[in-house]
Design an enzyme around this catalytic site. Structure first.
Site, PDB file in Angstrom:
ATOM      1  N   TYR A 178      49.199  35.375  29.655  1.00  0.00           N
ATOM      2  CA  TYR A 178      49.262  34.756  28.337  1.00  0.00           C
ATOM      3  C   TYR A 178      48.001  35.130  27.543  1.00  0.00           C
ATOM      4  O   TYR A 178      46.953  35.426  28.132  1.00  0.00           O
ATOM      5  CB  TYR A 178      49.366  33.239  28.511  1.00  0.00           C
ATOM      6  CG  TYR A 178      49.571  32.457  27.247  1.00  0.00           C
ATOM      7  CD1 TYR A 178      50.794  32.473  26.593  1.00  0.00           C
ATOM      8  CD2 TYR A 178      48.536  31.703  26.700  1.00  0.00           C
ATOM      9  CE1 TYR A 178      50.982  31.748  25.419  1.00  0.00           C
ATOM     10  CE2 TYR A 178      48.715  30.977  25.534  1.00  0.00           C
ATOM     11  CZ  TYR A 178      49.939  31.004  24.892  1.00  0.00           C
ATOM     12  OH  TYR A 178      50.107  30.307  23.734  1.00  0.00           O
ATOM     13  N   THR A 180      45.531  33.668  26.090  1.00  0.00           N
ATOM     14  CA  THR A 180      44.244  33.015  26.304  1.00  0.00           C
ATOM     15  C   THR A 180      43.718  33.151  27.724  1.00  0.00           C
ATOM     16  O   THR A 180      42.628  32.646  28.030  1.00  0.00           O
ATOM     17  CB  THR A 180      44.338  31.518  25.959  1.00  0.00           C
ATOM     18  OG1 THR A 180      45.358  30.915  26.759  1.00  0.00           O
ATOM     19  CG2 THR A 180      44.636  31.316  24.480  1.00  0.00           C
ATOM     20  N   LYS A 181      44.450  33.823  28.597  1.00  0.00           N
ATOM     21  CA  LYS A 181      43.980  33.974  29.971  1.00  0.00           C
ATOM     22  C   LYS A 181      42.836  34.986  30.046  1.00  0.00           C
ATOM     23  O   LYS A 181      42.497  35.651  29.075  1.00  0.00           O
ATOM     24  CB  LYS A 181      45.144  34.395  30.871  1.00  0.00           C
ATOM     25  CG  LYS A 181      46.250  33.350  31.002  1.00  0.00           C
ATOM     26  CD  LYS A 181      45.727  32.041  31.562  1.00  0.00           C
ATOM     27  CE  LYS A 181      46.825  31.063  31.958  1.00  0.00           C
ATOM     28  NZ  LYS A 181      47.558  30.490  30.828  1.00  0.00           N
ATOM     29  N   ASN A 182      42.234  35.128  31.230  1.00  0.00           N
ATOM     30  CA  ASN A 182      41.077  36.008  31.385  1.00  0.00           C
ATOM     31  C   ASN A 182      41.412  37.463  31.104  1.00  0.00           C
ATOM     32  O   ASN A 182      40.530  38.264  30.826  1.00  0.00           O
ATOM     33  CB  ASN A 182      40.487  35.858  32.785  1.00  0.00           C
ATOM     34  CG  ASN A 182      39.829  34.504  32.972  1.00  0.00           C
ATOM     35  OD1 ASN A 182      40.176  33.528  32.310  1.00  0.00           O
ATOM     36  ND2 ASN A 182      38.870  34.429  33.872  1.00  0.00           N
TER      37      ASN A 182
END
Length: 360
Positions: A178, A180-182
């Site tokens: 997604y 906003t993930k790392n």
């Protein structure tokens, strides 16, 4: 917010990767997906990786591929995003919510042990905020009772425990991609496994149950990843190591700056490599005026974003509506606040975050 809580990073390389796919004319699942899967396996000890369209789809397919269904129970934390439990219900099984340990917000092994019944088919630990769950203890419980482990590693790309990367402990594991993930592919997920048969079943399930076109072997879904998304993911994967070290450096700065303040900084278990998907502090109700929510409002007034992950335990959401005694889960839901920690923060941003938190 002048300092957002999260900031997806896209550059010229990602744009060129998308343009390359568009020029090729092959935008559905194709060679980019296959290459992404092969490259992703390097961060999970060489396990087979199967790309899908979201982390939620990956968790759902992992359960189905492992034969979890009606009549089964799956032990999950209630302190997580709702998808952790939703996928269990969608598979026809029953999520059994247990408490977390207070230090790292992950499943409490003692609570897991107490929840095992003859119907327990799997344990789904969540490596919350990028901190590994206690996989040694959870794995021992699973082995003792002959049940499977499915890692929800959606927030924990490149995290590790005693040198073993998350994703390499359970029979299957799932990562989210997604925005906003790392790391991200724009949207997507990756399921990893060390079992060739499970890997084949996952590929069938993601593609309408087909390996050969029009020869459907089982009832499946359309949850494929596109080559457009995979191309972005391949670029981001190459940046993940550097971004992870920047997150860890940012977290170390915040640790030092907030030491001795009214908020509790994240703790890290011995042997754990925390990758700080979120830098989550604990704000006890009387520690600052207005408690956690009051602090969040004051941060916002200074242009510093923050987030509460998660304000309502899953078991109390209207979708489940259960009355359970999970004291550490309830306490965390009242007290946690995540501060910006993403790699795009400048030194000035980090100083501003600290100043905003400690301001009277």
């Amino acid at each position: 917010m002048s300092i957002p809580a999260a900031a997806p990073l896209f550059g010229a390389e990602e744009r060129e990767a998308v343009d390359r796919v568009l020029r090729s004319g092959m935008v559905a699942q194709g060679p980019e997906v296959a290459a992404f899967e092969e490259e992703f396996s390097a961060i999970v000890a060489g396990r087979t990786a199967v790309a899908v369209n979201s982390g939620t789809s990956g968790l759902h397919l992992a359960l189905l591929a492992m034969g979890v269904g009606p009549g089964d129970e799956v032990i999950v934390p209630s302190f997580s995003f709702a998808a952790t439990a939703n996928v269990v219900a969608l598979a026809g099984a029953t999520p059994v919510f247990v408490d977390i340990e207070p230090g790292h917000y992950c499943l409490d092994p003692a609570a897991v042990e107490a929840a095992v019944t003859p119907r327990t088919a799997a344990i789904m630990p969540v490596h919350l905020y990028g901190h590994p769950a206690d996989m040694a203890a959870i794995g021992a419980i699973a082995q003792r009772h002959g049940i499977a482990v499915i890692e929800d590693a959606c927030q924990a790309h490149a995290a590790a425990l005693d040198g073993t990367p998350v994703g390499a402990f359970g029979k299957t594991a799932v990562f989210s991609l997604y925005p906003t993930k790392n790391m991200t592919s724009g949207e997507g997920g990756m399921v990893v496994t060390d079992d060739p048969q499970i890997a084949r079943t996952l590929r069938l399930l993601r593609n309408q149950g087909m390996e050969k076109r029009y020869e459907n072997e089982l009832v499946g879904f359309n949850v494929r990843m596109t080559d457009l998304h995979a191309a972005i993911g391949r670029v981001q994967l190459r940046k993940l190591a550097g971004w992870t070290e920047q997150r860890r450096a940012n977290a170390a700065f915040l640790d030092a700056g907030l030491a001795g303040s009214a908020v509790g900084t994240p703790s890290v278990a011995p042997g754990a490599r925390h990758v700080y998907h979120q830098y989550t502090v604990r704000v006890e109700p009387d520690a600052v005026p207005g408690g956690r929510d009051g602090l969040a409002e004051r941060l916002a007034a200074r242009g510093v974003g923050s987030g509460v992950y998660y304000p309502i335990p899953i078991h109390r959401l209207p979708s489940f509506g259960l009355a359970l005694d999970l004291p550490e889960t309830e306490r965390a839901a009242r007290e946690v606040l995540s501060l910006p920690v993403h790699p795009s923060l400048s030194d000035a941003d980090l100083k501003s975050i600290v100043e905003a938190v400690v301001a009277k």
